[in-house]
Design a protein around this motif. Structure first.
Motif, PDB file in Angstrom:
ATOM      1  N   VAL A 175       0.855  -1.186   0.000  1.00 42.59           N
ATOM      2  CA  VAL A 175       0.000   0.000   0.000  1.00 42.59           C
ATOM      3  C   VAL A 175       0.890   1.234   0.000  1.00 42.59           C
ATOM      4  CG1 VAL A 175      -1.762  -1.262   1.291  1.00 42.59           C
ATOM      5  CG2 VAL A 175      -0.210   0.274   2.527  1.00 42.59           C
ATOM      6  N   THR A 176       0.342   2.363  -0.376  1.00 42.63           N
ATOM      7  CA  THR A 176       1.136   3.587  -0.400  1.00 42.63           C
ATOM      8  C   THR A 176       1.123   4.267   0.959  1.00 42.63           C
ATOM      9  OG1 THR A 176      -0.735   4.955  -1.102  1.00 42.63           O
ATOM     10  CG2 THR A 176       0.630   3.961  -2.839  1.00 42.63           C
ATOM     11  N   ALA A 177       2.145   5.061   1.202  1.00 45.51           N
ATOM     12  CA  ALA A 177       2.219   5.813   2.454  1.00 45.51           C
ATOM     13  C   ALA A 177       1.015   6.741   2.592  1.00 45.51           C
ATOM     14  CB  ALA A 177       3.523   6.615   2.500  1.00 45.51           C
ATOM     15  N   GLU A 178       0.634   7.408   1.508  1.00 39.99           N
ATOM     16  CA  GLU A 178      -0.468   8.361   1.591  1.00 39.99           C
ATOM     17  C   GLU A 178      -1.806   7.684   1.837  1.00 39.99           C
ATOM     18  OE1 GLU A 178      -0.789  10.669  -1.960  1.00 39.99           O
ATOM     19  OE2 GLU A 178      -1.061   8.932  -3.285  1.00 39.99           O
ATOM     20  N   SER A 179      -1.950   6.426   1.439  1.00 38.36           N
ATOM     21  CA  SER A 179      -3.228   5.752   1.655  1.00 38.36           C
ATOM     22  C   SER A 179      -3.499   5.508   3.136  1.00 38.36           C
ATOM     23  CB  SER A 179      -3.279   4.438   0.873  1.00 38.36           C
ATOM     24  OG  SER A 179      -2.425   3.450   1.444  1.00 38.36           O
ATOM     25  N   ILE A 180      -2.448   5.307   3.930  1.00 33.12           N
ATOM     26  CA  ILE A 180      -2.623   5.126   5.377  1.00 33.12           C
ATOM     27  C   ILE A 180      -3.161   6.408   5.987  1.00 33.12           C
ATOM     28  CG2 ILE A 180      -1.482   4.542   7.543  1.00 33.12           C
ATOM     29  CD1 ILE A 180       0.655   3.095   5.899  1.00 33.12           C
ATOM     30  N   ASP A 181      -2.600   7.527   5.564  1.00 36.13           N
ATOM     31  CA  ASP A 181      -3.077   8.828   6.028  1.00 36.13           C
ATOM     32  C   ASP A 181      -4.546   9.010   5.640  1.00 36.13           C
ATOM     33  OD1 ASP A 181      -2.113  11.788   6.905  1.00 36.13           O
ATOM     34  OD2 ASP A 181      -3.485  11.942   5.198  1.00 36.13           O
ATOM     35  N   MET A 185      -4.288  18.257  12.172  1.00 40.15           N
ATOM     36  CA  MET A 185      -3.481  19.262  11.479  1.00 40.15           C
ATOM     37  C   MET A 185      -2.129  18.767  10.984  1.00 40.15           C
ATOM     38  SD  MET A 185      -2.174  21.592  14.704  1.00 40.15           S
ATOM     39  CE  MET A 185      -3.801  21.803  15.437  1.00 40.15           C
ATOM     40  N   HIS A 186      -1.788  17.522  11.206  1.00 38.88           N
ATOM     41  CA  HIS A 186      -0.457  17.055  10.816  1.00 38.88           C
ATOM     42  C   HIS A 186      -0.553  15.732  10.068  1.00 38.88           C
ATOM     43  CE1 HIS A 186      -0.663  14.121  14.079  1.00 38.88           C
ATOM     44  NE2 HIS A 186      -0.941  15.083  14.936  1.00 38.88           N
ATOM     45  N   ARG A 187       0.583  15.311   9.496  1.00 37.88           N
ATOM     46  CA  ARG A 187       0.640  14.021   8.805  1.00 37.88           C
ATOM     47  C   ARG A 187       0.365  12.891   9.790  1.00 37.88           C
ATOM     48  NH1 ARG A 187       6.981  15.337   8.390  1.00 37.88           N
ATOM     49  NH2 ARG A 187       7.577  14.632  10.482  1.00 37.88           N
ATOM     50  N   THR A 188       0.049  11.744   9.260  1.00 35.71           N
ATOM     51  CA  THR A 188      -0.234  10.587  10.112  1.00 35.71           C
ATOM     52  C   THR A 188       1.018  10.012  10.749  1.00 35.71           C
ATOM     53  OG1 THR A 188      -2.317   9.896   9.120  1.00 35.71           O
ATOM     54  CG2 THR A 188      -0.938   8.148   9.998  1.00 35.71           C
ATOM     55  N   GLY A 189       2.169  10.125  10.081  1.00 35.58           N
ATOM     56  CA  GLY A 189       3.339   9.514  10.699  1.00 35.58           C
ATOM     57  C   GLY A 189       4.648   9.818  10.015  1.00 35.58           C
ATOM     58  N   HIS A 190       5.707   9.310  10.603  1.00 33.37           N
ATOM     59  CA  HIS A 190       7.078   9.516  10.132  1.00 33.37           C
ATOM     60  C   HIS A 190       7.856   8.228  10.307  1.00 33.37           C
ATOM     61  CE1 HIS A 190       8.324   9.502  14.376  1.00 33.37           C
ATOM     62  NE2 HIS A 190       7.264  10.255  14.602  1.00 33.37           N
ATOM     63  N   GLY A 191       8.847   8.043   9.453  1.00 33.84           N
ATOM     64  CA  GLY A 191       9.750   6.922   9.633  1.00 33.84           C
ATOM     65  C   GLY A 191      10.562   7.078  10.899  1.00 33.84           C
ATOM     66  N   ILE A 192      11.158   5.982  11.339  1.00 34.31           N
ATOM     67  CA  ILE A 192      11.972   6.027  12.553  1.00 34.31           C
ATOM     68  C   ILE A 192      13.079   4.994  12.436  1.00 34.31           C
ATOM     69  CG2 ILE A 192      10.526   4.342  13.787  1.00 34.31           C
ATOM     70  CD1 ILE A 192      11.012   6.073  16.352  1.00 34.31           C
ATOM     71  N   GLU A 207      12.635   9.050   6.693  1.00 37.10           N
ATOM     72  CA  GLU A 207      11.747   8.421   5.724  1.00 37.10           C
ATOM     73  C   GLU A 207      11.329   7.022   6.216  1.00 37.10           C
ATOM     74  OE1 GLU A 207      10.583   9.775   3.057  1.00 37.10           O
ATOM     75  OE2 GLU A 207      11.941  11.467   2.672  1.00 37.10           O
ATOM     76  N   PRO A 208      10.080   6.582   5.874  1.00 40.07           N
ATOM     77  CA  PRO A 208       9.092   7.220   5.008  1.00 40.07           C
ATOM     78  C   PRO A 208       8.118   8.085   5.814  1.00 40.07           C
ATOM     79  CG  PRO A 208       8.369   4.999   5.518  1.00 40.07           C
ATOM     80  CD  PRO A 208       9.699   5.180   6.211  1.00 40.07           C
ATOM     81  N   TYR A 209       7.627   9.152   5.196  1.00 41.61           N
ATOM     82  CA  TYR A 209       6.635  10.014   5.833  1.00 41.61           C
ATOM     83  C   TYR A 209       5.242   9.592   5.367  1.00 41.61           C
ATOM     84  CZ  TYR A 209      10.575  12.653   7.499  1.00 41.61           C
ATOM     85  OH  TYR A 209      11.737  13.000   8.144  1.00 41.61           O
ATOM     86  N   ILE A 210       4.342   9.417   6.324  1.00 43.27           N
ATOM     87  CA  ILE A 210       2.989   8.921   6.048  1.00 43.27           C
ATOM     88  C   ILE A 210       2.088  10.138   5.901  1.00 43.27           C
ATOM     89  CG2 ILE A 210       1.185   7.333   6.784  1.00 43.27           C
ATOM     90  CD1 ILE A 210       4.005   6.084   6.309  1.00 43.27           C
ATOM     91  N   VAL A 211       1.998  10.634   4.675  1.00 40.54           N
ATOM     92  CA  VAL A 211       1.354  11.926   4.439  1.00 40.54           C
ATOM     93  C   VAL A 211       0.776  11.977   3.029  1.00 40.54           C
ATOM     94  CG1 VAL A 211       3.516  12.986   3.634  1.00 40.54           C
ATOM     95  CG2 VAL A 211       1.735  14.436   4.632  1.00 40.54           C
ATOM     96  N   GLU A 212      -0.261  12.766   2.860  1.00 40.71           N
ATOM     97  CA  GLU A 212      -0.854  12.962   1.539  1.00 40.71           C
ATOM     98  C   GLU A 212       0.216  13.454   0.563  1.00 40.71           C
ATOM     99  OE1 GLU A 212      -4.373  15.627  -0.633  1.00 40.71           O
ATOM    100  OE2 GLU A 212      -4.026  15.805   1.525  1.00 40.71           O
ATOM    101  N   GLY A 213       0.214  12.868  -0.628  1.00 40.66           N
ATOM    102  CA  GLY A 213       1.187  13.255  -1.642  1.00 40.66           C
ATOM    103  C   GLY A 213       2.395  12.356  -1.714  1.00 40.66           C
ATOM    104  N   ASN A 214       2.557  11.471  -0.714  1.00 38.73           N
ATOM    105  CA  ASN A 214       3.672  10.523  -0.749  1.00 38.73           C
ATOM    106  C   ASN A 214       3.153   9.192  -1.288  1.00 38.73           C
ATOM    107  OD1 ASN A 214       5.978   9.041  -0.485  1.00 38.73           O
ATOM    108  ND2 ASN A 214       6.111   9.180   1.742  1.00 38.73           N
ATOM    109  N   ASP A 215       3.406   8.937  -2.585  1.00 40.30           N
ATOM    110  CA  ASP A 215       2.900   7.727  -3.216  1.00 40.30           C
ATOM    111  C   ASP A 215       3.883   6.558  -3.117  1.00 40.30           C
ATOM    112  OD1 ASP A 215       4.844   8.570  -4.958  1.00 40.30           O
ATOM    113  OD2 ASP A 215       3.531   8.711  -6.721  1.00 40.30           O
TER     114      ASP A 215
END
Length: 359
Positions: free
Chosen positions: A265-271, A288-295, A302-310
């Protein structure tokens, strides 16, 4: 194959003649050396072909050797020019890749020392390696998750009405170390209206009965890998009914996101799946913020779980899932877990209760 050899291969494929990496997470990842970002230059010189050299001040040679660095170490004295030393190791390179967090003063100094070479950013190259954790790294993150979970299970010892956020935060910080971390990276204790600020840290506000409290904490383990988890507490009393409504929505949103996240699945789909639930309940403007960030070796990477990150997720990718709802001047809530993609699913690395914990 060592991480630096993998980076070397990528550099050759991308037409970069040498990578120059100064102190930070990339240097630790490639060499194992935790160098302090001081005024004296420390720099890994990693040619696309040939053997690497770690350039360090003479007085830090023993520290570099003690870290287990398995490559040549070149030292420079107090009156030497370390940038000239780097230039001599780079040779006739025409393209050099610099780590993304290199100090600007060093970027300019290297440009003057190697005037015939074009400078490009190398952060994305190293991230191609760091974004996929191997079994050893996943185990390190697993241990970090267990350690921060143990701290959350002790929050009841310190969080109560009449204490300030700062007092509670100091106790939590000590526990982060006691439970196995090497350093405390952050402690957020957001009580009442302060919970509506996602990056609120600590203040002298006295916690009151009925306050919802956001506790977001993390640190770095001796392995170099980070923890990060957020839970929500009620400091006695009766909570705001709107808060309870929002919290139930938040729990559902995160549950659906955890079920959705997996390789393929894509990162943006989780968001998107979580944001849709929050928006349909009427709280969309309050997320107001993205759903998540890599750690990994950094809390945010990376990866950032946010709209626009396919980006399509793959096995070994580790990240947070942390939707939030923030009502300015009234309350805030966020539920955060670190997860890692397995071969065909998801492993959740934080497993303390996600529901509102009444104290």
């Amino acid at each position: 194959m060592s991480t630096w050899r993998k980076a070397q291969q990528l550099a050759a494929e991308q037409g970069i003649d040498a990578l120059l990496i100064t102190p930070g997470a990339d240097l630790r990842y490639l060499t194992g050396y935790v160098a302090l970002p001081l005024e004296r230059l420390t720099c890994l010189v990693l040619p696309a072909h040939g053997e690497p050299t770690l350039v360090v001040p003479a007085l830090e040679r023993h520290a570099a050797e003690a870290s287990g660095v398995e490559m040549d170490i070149a030292t420079w004295g107090e009156t030497d020019d370390p940038f000239a030393l780097v230039a001599s190791l780079v040779g006739d390179a025409t393209v050099v890749g610099l780590d993304d967090h290199m100090w600007a003063s060093r970027v300019f100094a290297l440009g003057e020392a190697i005037p015939t070479a074009d400078q490009v950013l190398a952060g994305s190259l190293v991230q191609q390696l760091r974004i996929r954790k191997d079994a050893v790294e996943v185990e390190a993150l697993r241990q970090a998750g267990l350690a921060i979970d143990r701290v959350h299970l002790r929050v009841h010892e310190w969080l109560r009405p009449g204490r300030t956020e700062r007092e509670v935060g100091a106790d939590i910080a000590r526990a982060i170390i006691d439970e196995g971390h090497e350093t405390v990276d952050f402690v957020i204790v957001g009580s009442g209206p302060n919970g509506a600020s996602p990056h609120h840290e600590l203040s002298d506000r006295v916690i009151e009965a009925g306050d919802p409290v956001v506790v977001d904490i993390g640190g770095t383990m001796p392995s170099g890998y980070c923890s990060d988890s957020t839970r929500n507490y009620l400091a006695g009393g009766t909570p705001d009914p709107l808060y309870l409504e929002a919290y139930a929505v938040l729990e559902e949103a995160q549950r659906v996101q955890l079920e959705h996240a997996r390789p393929g699945v894509t990162a943006e789909s989780i968001d998107a799946v979580g944001r849709r639930i929050i928006a349909d309940a009427g709280f969309g403007d309050l997320f107001m913020h993205r759903t998540g960030h890599g750690i990994g070796q950094e809390t945010h990477e990376e990866p950032y779980i946010v709209e626009g990150n396919d980006l399509v997720l793959e096995e070994g990718m580790a990240f947070s899932i942390e939707p939030g709802i923030y009502h300015d001047g009234r309350f805030g809530a966020r539920i955060e877990d670190i997860v890692v993609c397995t071969a065909d699913g998801l492993e959740v690395l934080n497993n303390t209760p996600r529901g509102l914990v009444s104290l």
